[in-house]
Design an enzyme around this catalytic site. Structure first.
Site, mmCIF file in Angstrom:
data_model
loop_
_atom_site.group_PDB
_atom_site.id
_atom_site.type_symbol
_atom_site.label_atom_id
_atom_site.label_comp_id
_atom_site.label_asym_id
_atom_site.label_seq_id
_atom_site.Cartn_x
_atom_site.Cartn_y
_atom_site.Cartn_z
ATOM 1 N N ASP A 250 0.638 -1.280 0.099
ATOM 2 C CA ASP A 250 -0.018 0.024 0.030
ATOM 3 C C ASP A 250 0.791 1.239 -0.101
ATOM 4 O O ASP A 250 2.119 1.152 0.362
ATOM 5 C CB ASP A 250 -0.859 0.072 1.545
ATOM 6 C CG ASP A 250 -2.045 -0.830 1.272
ATOM 7 O OD1 ASP A 250 -2.225 -1.371 0.089
ATOM 8 O OD2 ASP A 250 -2.610 -1.176 2.259
ATOM 9 N N TYR B 175 6.451 -9.725 7.835
ATOM 10 C CA TYR B 175 6.302 -8.196 8.027
ATOM 11 C C TYR B 175 6.588 -7.803 9.309
ATOM 12 O O TYR B 175 6.419 -8.702 10.369
ATOM 13 C CB TYR B 175 4.798 -7.946 7.769
ATOM 14 C CG TYR B 175 4.403 -7.816 6.381
ATOM 15 C CD1 TYR B 175 4.503 -6.536 5.559
ATOM 16 C CD2 TYR B 175 3.763 -8.772 5.731
ATOM 17 C CE1 TYR B 175 4.222 -6.430 4.304
ATOM 18 C CE2 TYR B 175 3.454 -8.589 4.116
ATOM 19 C CZ TYR B 175 3.634 -7.317 3.653
ATOM 20 O OH TYR B 175 3.406 -7.439 2.214
#
Lengths: 244, 244
Positions: free
Chosen positions: A52, A110
């Site tokens: 994103d 992540y």
């Protein structure tokens, strides 16, 4: 034709994510321009994931076919000369013809960073979520163990996602603190749209009492996005490692 | 009248140093505007040192008289609301009337960060010196022990400085490495103009063979700026701690 794998690192503050789009600068577009400058034309490049706007990468992987016989080390150097400061090519290696940066992924990890202090850190602006109230990272780690295993993660997927199969396998969740910086790490075979950010928001919501302790297994079972917590901002999110 | 001490942290990339000047934005100017907004008018503020354009501070101390009876914690909160992301007030405390942020300093410690990897780090742009060739930080630490003690540091002072007394006492010099980031730390009772940056450049010049190993004591004795190494850029320099 050679198939090569590039490992990149980028500061996502300047970009609207990885994937090329109209009217916004993306990492893919900037990398393609650098590849054109070095190779004469940009090969079709495959990224390991869509990130994103504002999300960072400590390691982002890209595969592509090239017809030039430039050495891997020369390609790294030449690309870095042609890329802005906010993107660096860390390495280049030759891979099998079938290798695909996205489809060959086994696991990705992540990192989500939270600056957990009453006062903001000027060096963490855009690079961590600032959360003034004290968070107990060890309690967050305990709650997060409910994510481990193979589940339908529909409750942790932003609405509007077109992905059909929402089953993913989470293999590890850890939390640690270095001074005022909390580092949350999650490893899975794949992630849904906004999944890490919704998981992070849910753990914070449990910590501050907006969601009940021990309720995460039920929220997963409900497959209902409205039951989970808020979507944490992109600032703190980093793709940290891609395992093939 | 109360005398208060503020501890600040700032990312120096956006500023032309601490001290107010015409035609350039400085940290002092931005802090004075925030103080005016909170207190109605800006008190005369004294900074612990003049920092150059682009230099950062993990802890920068400021003292000032105030006539308001605002609590220290409210002042911290109100200033942070009125300051940009790149500057944060970490704390506020009451100090004796004689206390002066600059003249009361006993020791200051500076940190110099070097990103020592062939490939730049997008997250270190403007926040560390990028030095591609491998440096031996332990050898640098050994050479740096020659700086310890009380010396005339004229050879390590930028020309153009108007300071008469160039004698300073260095009490500690350490080097450590975290992955590809080298952290050099120097503590002294005071620093001349560009002293830490010239010391850093000199140590790098010894490492790369431009200056002889073991020659630092002679360079100090020479009091000749031309004998010392290059002036390392401000990017990697941080005022880390001020001891009163």
């Amino acid at each position: 034709m050679r198939n090569v794998l590039l490992r990149l690192r980028f500061d996502g503050r300047a970009y609207h994510g990885w994937q090329i789009q109209k009217n916004a600068v993306t990492v893919q577009e900037v990398l393609q321009k650098a590849l054109s400058a070095v190779l004469g034309s940009a090969p079709p490049i495959k990224g390991c994931s869509r990130t994103d706007a504002g999300v960072h990468a400590l390691e982002f992987c890209v595969s592509m076919p090239i017809y030039s016989n430039i050495s891997c080390s020369s390609l790294v150097r030449a690309l870095n000369v042609n890329l802005p400061e906010s993107i660096a090519v860390l390495s280049c290696s030759e891979v099998d013809e079938e290798f695909h940066a996205r489809y060959s992924v086994k696991y990705k990890r992540y990192l989500y960073r939270i600056w957990n202090s009453p006062v903001r850190d000027p060096f963490a602006a855009g690079l961590a979520l600032h959360w003034p109230a004290r968070l107990d990272e060890k309690a967050m780690e305990r709650e997060a163990q409910a994510f481990l295993g193979t589940h339908d993660f529909s409750a942790f997927c932003a609405s509007g996602s077109s992905v059909e199969d929402k089953v993913r396998t989470v293999t590890e969740y850890t939390a640690c603190r270095n001074g005022d910086m909390i580092e949350l790490r999650i490893t899975a075979d794949g992630f849904l749209y906004n999944m890490v950010r919704i998981i992070t928001g849910t753990l914070i919501d449990v910590e501050r009492g907006r969601l009940e302790s021990g309720s995460i297994a039920d929220i997963i079972d409900s497959r209902d996005r409205k039951r989970a917590g808020f979507t944490a901002p992109p600032d703190g999110l980093y793709l940290e490692e891609v395992i093939y």
